[in-house]
Scaffold this motif. Structure first.
Motif, PDB file in Angstrom:
ATOM      1  N   GLY A  22      16.176 -52.095  54.150  1.00 52.60           N
ATOM      2  CA  GLY A  22      16.038 -52.515  55.538  1.00 52.60           C
ATOM      3  C   GLY A  22      15.530 -51.388  56.414  1.00 52.60           C
ATOM      4  N   ARG A  23      15.466 -51.662  57.717  1.00 46.75           N
ATOM      5  CA  ARG A  23      14.930 -50.668  58.645  1.00 46.75           C
ATOM      6  C   ARG A  23      15.765 -49.397  58.652  1.00 46.75           C
ATOM      7  NH1 ARG A  23      13.990 -52.763  64.619  1.00 46.75           N
ATOM      8  NH2 ARG A  23      12.631 -54.193  63.480  1.00 46.75           N
ATOM      9  N   LEU A  24      17.090 -49.541  58.731  1.00 50.04           N
ATOM     10  CA  LEU A  24      17.953 -48.361  58.741  1.00 50.04           C
ATOM     11  C   LEU A  24      17.920 -47.661  57.385  1.00 50.04           C
ATOM     12  CD1 LEU A  24      19.960 -46.452  60.001  1.00 50.04           C
ATOM     13  CD2 LEU A  24      21.785 -48.114  59.538  1.00 50.04           C
ATOM     14  N   GLY A  25      17.967 -48.425  56.315  1.00 50.68           N
ATOM     15  CA  GLY A  25      17.911 -47.827  54.988  1.00 50.68           C
ATOM     16  C   GLY A  25      16.640 -47.029  54.775  1.00 50.68           C
ATOM     17  N   GLY A  26      15.522 -47.554  55.271  1.00 49.22           N
ATOM     18  CA  GLY A  26      14.269 -46.836  55.138  1.00 49.22           C
ATOM     19  C   GLY A  26      14.276 -45.507  55.868  1.00 49.22           C
ATOM     20  N   LEU A  27      14.871 -45.474  57.060  1.00 52.36           N
ATOM     21  CA  LEU A  27      14.956 -44.223  57.811  1.00 52.36           C
ATOM     22  C   LEU A  27      15.876 -43.226  57.122  1.00 52.36           C
ATOM     23  CD1 LEU A  27      15.181 -45.664  61.445  1.00 52.36           C
ATOM     24  CD2 LEU A  27      13.265 -44.383  60.466  1.00 52.36           C
ATOM     25  N   ALA A  33      15.493 -37.575  51.884  1.00 55.05           N
ATOM     26  CA  ALA A  33      14.437 -36.956  51.089  1.00 55.05           C
ATOM     27  C   ALA A  33      14.012 -35.638  51.726  1.00 55.05           C
ATOM     28  CB  ALA A  33      13.247 -37.901  50.970  1.00 55.05           C
ATOM     29  N   ARG A  34      13.899 -35.624  53.037  1.00 60.94           N
ATOM     30  CA  ARG A  34      13.512 -34.392  53.732  1.00 60.94           C
ATOM     31  C   ARG A  34      14.570 -33.310  53.542  1.00 60.94           C
ATOM     32  NH1 ARG A  34      10.985 -34.171  59.682  1.00 60.94           N
ATOM     33  NH2 ARG A  34       9.285 -34.932  58.376  1.00 60.94           N
ATOM     34  N   GLN A  35      15.837 -33.717  53.493  1.00 65.07           N
ATOM     35  CA  GLN A  35      16.931 -32.754  53.333  1.00 65.07           C
ATOM     36  C   GLN A  35      17.150 -32.357  51.874  1.00 65.07           C
ATOM     37  OE1 GLN A  35      20.179 -34.857  55.222  1.00 65.07           O
ATOM     38  NE2 GLN A  35      18.981 -35.135  57.093  1.00 65.07           N
ATOM     39  N   GLY A  36      16.436 -32.996  50.949  1.00 66.30           N
ATOM     40  CA  GLY A  36      16.582 -32.672  49.536  1.00 66.30           C
ATOM     41  C   GLY A  36      17.891 -33.138  48.933  1.00 66.30           C
ATOM     42  N   ARG A  37      18.467 -34.229  49.483  1.00 61.48           N
ATOM     43  CA  ARG A  37      19.733 -34.733  48.938  1.00 61.48           C
ATOM     44  C   ARG A  37      19.519 -35.338  47.565  1.00 61.48           C
ATOM     45  NH1 ARG A  37      22.998 -31.999  52.314  1.00 61.48           N
ATOM     46  NH2 ARG A  37      22.777 -32.677  54.477  1.00 61.48           N
ATOM     47  N   GLU A  38      20.426 -35.053  46.666  1.00 58.21           N
ATOM     48  CA  GLU A  38      20.369 -35.609  45.324  1.00 58.21           C
ATOM     49  C   GLU A  38      21.559 -36.537  45.097  1.00 58.21           C
ATOM     50  OE1 GLU A  38      20.227 -32.270  42.715  1.00 58.21           O
ATOM     51  OE2 GLU A  38      18.150 -31.772  43.203  1.00 58.21           O
ATOM     52  N   GLN A 203      18.218 -38.765  61.468  1.00 57.94           N
ATOM     53  CA  GLN A 203      18.494 -37.523  60.743  1.00 57.94           C
ATOM     54  C   GLN A 203      19.915 -37.026  61.015  1.00 57.94           C
ATOM     55  OE1 GLN A 203      15.080 -34.721  60.177  1.00 57.94           O
ATOM     56  NE2 GLN A 203      14.194 -35.843  61.920  1.00 57.94           N
ATOM     57  N   ALA A 204      20.359 -37.141  62.265  1.00 58.99           N
ATOM     58  CA  ALA A 204      21.743 -36.770  62.575  1.00 58.99           C
ATOM     59  C   ALA A 204      22.717 -37.686  61.850  1.00 58.99           C
ATOM     60  CB  ALA A 204      21.979 -36.825  64.083  1.00 58.99           C
ATOM     61  N   ALA A 279      18.510 -37.985  75.403  1.00 60.32           N
ATOM     62  CA  ALA A 279      17.404 -38.883  75.089  1.00 60.32           C
ATOM     63  C   ALA A 279      16.254 -38.159  74.406  1.00 60.32           C
ATOM     64  CB  ALA A 279      16.915 -39.572  76.359  1.00 60.32           C
ATOM     65  N   ILE A 280      15.892 -36.979  74.886  1.00 56.24           N
ATOM     66  CA  ILE A 280      14.766 -36.244  74.305  1.00 56.24           C
ATOM     67  C   ILE A 280      15.068 -35.841  72.867  1.00 56.24           C
ATOM     68  CG2 ILE A 280      13.431 -34.109  74.471  1.00 56.24           C
ATOM     69  CD1 ILE A 280      13.667 -34.322  77.508  1.00 56.24           C
ATOM     70  N   GLU A 281      16.281 -35.364  72.618  1.00 55.53           N
ATOM     71  CA  GLU A 281      16.638 -34.943  71.265  1.00 55.53           C
ATOM     72  C   GLU A 281      16.742 -36.130  70.307  1.00 55.53           C
ATOM     73  OE1 GLU A 281      20.139 -32.580  71.524  1.00 55.53           O
ATOM     74  OE2 GLU A 281      19.162 -30.969  72.653  1.00 55.53           O
ATOM     75  N   ILE A 282      17.242 -37.251  70.786  1.00 56.42           N
ATOM     76  CA  ILE A 282      17.355 -38.439  69.937  1.00 56.42           C
ATOM     77  C   ILE A 282      15.975 -38.932  69.522  1.00 56.42           C
ATOM     78  CG2 ILE A 282      18.010 -40.885  69.947  1.00 56.42           C
ATOM     79  CD1 ILE A 282      20.402 -40.026  71.761  1.00 56.42           C
ATOM     80  N   VAL A 283      15.054 -38.984  70.484  1.00 58.68           N
ATOM     81  CA  VAL A 283      13.693 -39.420  70.169  1.00 58.68           C
ATOM     82  C   VAL A 283      13.013 -38.421  69.237  1.00 58.68           C
ATOM     83  CG1 VAL A 283      11.402 -39.807  71.146  1.00 58.68           C
ATOM     84  CG2 VAL A 283      13.404 -40.821  72.239  1.00 58.68           C
ATOM     85  N   ALA A 284      13.226 -37.130  69.458  1.00 64.52           N
ATOM     86  CA  ALA A 284      12.640 -36.119  68.573  1.00 64.52           C
ATOM     87  C   ALA A 284      13.164 -36.255  67.150  1.00 64.52           C
ATOM     88  CB  ALA A 284      12.931 -34.726  69.119  1.00 64.52           C
ATOM     89  N   ASP A 285      14.435 -36.593  67.009  1.00 63.82           N
ATOM     90  CA  ASP A 285      15.031 -36.824  65.691  1.00 63.82           C
ATOM     91  C   ASP A 285      14.286 -37.954  64.983  1.00 63.82           C
ATOM     92  OD1 ASP A 285      16.697 -38.117  63.696  1.00 63.82           O
ATOM     93  OD2 ASP A 285      18.397 -36.969  64.439  1.00 63.82           O
ATOM     94  N   TYR A 286      14.094 -39.067  65.677  1.00 68.79           N
ATOM     95  CA  TYR A 286      13.408 -40.221  65.099  1.00 68.79           C
ATOM     96  C   TYR A 286      11.948 -39.908  64.805  1.00 68.79           C
ATOM     97  CZ  TYR A 286      11.022 -44.789  65.221  1.00 68.79           C
ATOM     98  OH  TYR A 286      10.228 -45.870  64.951  1.00 68.79           O
ATOM     99  N   ARG A 287      11.250 -39.318  65.779  1.00 68.09           N
ATOM    100  CA  ARG A 287       9.825 -39.053  65.610  1.00 68.09           C
ATOM    101  C   ARG A 287       9.553 -37.935  64.599  1.00 68.09           C
ATOM    102  NH1 ARG A 287       7.444 -43.572  66.404  1.00 68.09           N
ATOM    103  NH2 ARG A 287       7.877 -44.477  68.457  1.00 68.09           N
ATOM    104  N   GLY A 288      10.580 -37.167  64.273  1.00 72.81           N
ATOM    105  CA  GLY A 288      10.430 -36.194  63.205  1.00 72.81           C
ATOM    106  C   GLY A 288      10.261 -36.855  61.854  1.00 72.81           C
ATOM    107  N   LEU A 289      10.696 -38.108  61.751  1.00 72.74           N
ATOM    108  CA  LEU A 289      10.531 -38.882  60.520  1.00 72.74           C
ATOM    109  C   LEU A 289       9.370 -39.861  60.616  1.00 72.74           C
ATOM    110  CD1 LEU A 289      14.226 -39.850  59.655  1.00 72.74           C
ATOM    111  CD2 LEU A 289      12.861 -38.042  58.613  1.00 72.74           C
TER     112      LEU A 289
END
Length: 305
Positions: A22-27, A33-38, A203-204, A279-289
């Motif tokens: 789903g949308r959340l699962g995809g994010l 993956a970016r954090q290298g979680r195994e 990401q948070a 708001a700025i940090e939340i959007v930056a978190d999302y747009r970083g992905l």
């Protein structure tokens, strides 16, 4: 009523994520993956997306997929439809718990929602009395109740924690969608701002979940219900501005809840106090992905981007 006995914790992380397409699962998949979680195993009805199985129609296959897991995280759910469709939220939760019990998985996390609180007349702490106003909120509350009741009825079973997750940037209806034509419309409340909500970036959220998975794997006793969000609330108009969206105000109807801010006291005690919502940090978190799509405009003599 007997209480559930904590199964033996595992040493190596294996998290089976149910409903990860789903949308959340995809994010979350992008974030981890970016954090290298195994150790993350994704369930899907399509084998190409991970473990191909139907969690409701193939309970034995579900249990086999869960073998060796330290955690089952059930993201699968239904957000709209009639009573029978929404009741599948409870069915999916019970299927996850039964698979965990069959495979001796010690911890199950169920994705619930801040929607269970409704207008929050009794507060937004986990010990309050939820008053959901939407069919979806009522379905998620019913899911929590049936899951925790059934867990308590077992002498030996997994520990279960229902995660009442606030709005997740990019998985929500505000930032996760765009108006087809023209500016995005937004309800404006009496204070001159859009509704204020508890929010978190994907990401948070992924980092919070990883901390919870590690605690469960280590045998920590986690609360049966846990609010998940950043501290405080943000106005939706501030989020649209931070994302550079074109939007138009319209008067909020009486049914719109002006503010829903989750009490994160219990979360702070479990994993430490989260950052304050910005708001700025939340959007930056999302747009970083998920960066803004490139807008291509045809012009005579070339293409501008």
């Amino acid at each position: 009523m007997p209480t559930a006995t904590r199964m033996k914790p595992g040493n190596t992380e294996k998290v089976l994520i149910v409903g990860g397409t789903g949308r959340l699962g995809g994010l979350l998949r992008l974030a981890w993956a970016r954090q290298g979680r195994e150790g993350l195993v994704w369930q899907s009805r399509r084998a190409s997306d991970g473990h191909g199985l139907d969690p409701l129609g193939d309970p034995s296959g579900f249990a086999r997929a869960a073998a060796g897991a330290t955690t089952i995280f059930c993201l699968a759910g239904v957000t709209a439809g009639g009573p029978s469709e929404l009741a599948l939220n409870s069915d999916l939760a019970l299927a996850s718990i039964r698979a965990a019990r069959a495979a001796s998985v010690p911890q199950v996390f169920l994705a619930s929602s801040a929607a269970v609180y409704g207008r929050a007349e009794t507060g937004t702490g986990e010990d309050g009395v939820p008053q959901p106003v939407s069919d979806y909120g009522r379905a998620k509350l019913a899911m929590e109740e049936v899951a925790l009741q059934n867990t308590g009825n077992w002498d030996n079973g997994p520990a279960v924690t229902c995660l009442r997750i606030g709005n997740v940037a990019g998985a929500d209806q505000l930032l996760g969608t765009r108006a087809a034509n023209g500016p995005q419309m937004l309800d404006i409340c009496a204070d001159g701002h859009g509704p204020r909500r508890s929010y978190i970036g994907p990401q948070a959220l992924s980092k919070m979940l990883h901390k919870l998975f590690a605690l469960g794997r280590g045998g920590a006793t986690l609360p049966p219900i846990l609010n998940i969000a950043l501290e405080g609330a943000v106005a939706m108009d501030d989020l649209l501005e931070a994302d550079g969206r074109s939007w138009r105000p319209m008067p909020a109807p009486p049914t719109v809840i002006p503010e829903l801010c989750l009490d994160i006291t219990r979360l702070s005690q479990v994993i430490g106090r989260p950052n304050r919502a910005d708001a700025i940090e939340i959007v930056a978190d999302y747009r970083g992905l998920v960066p803004h799509p490139t807008v291509v405009t045809e012009r005579r003599g070339g293409v501008s981007r």
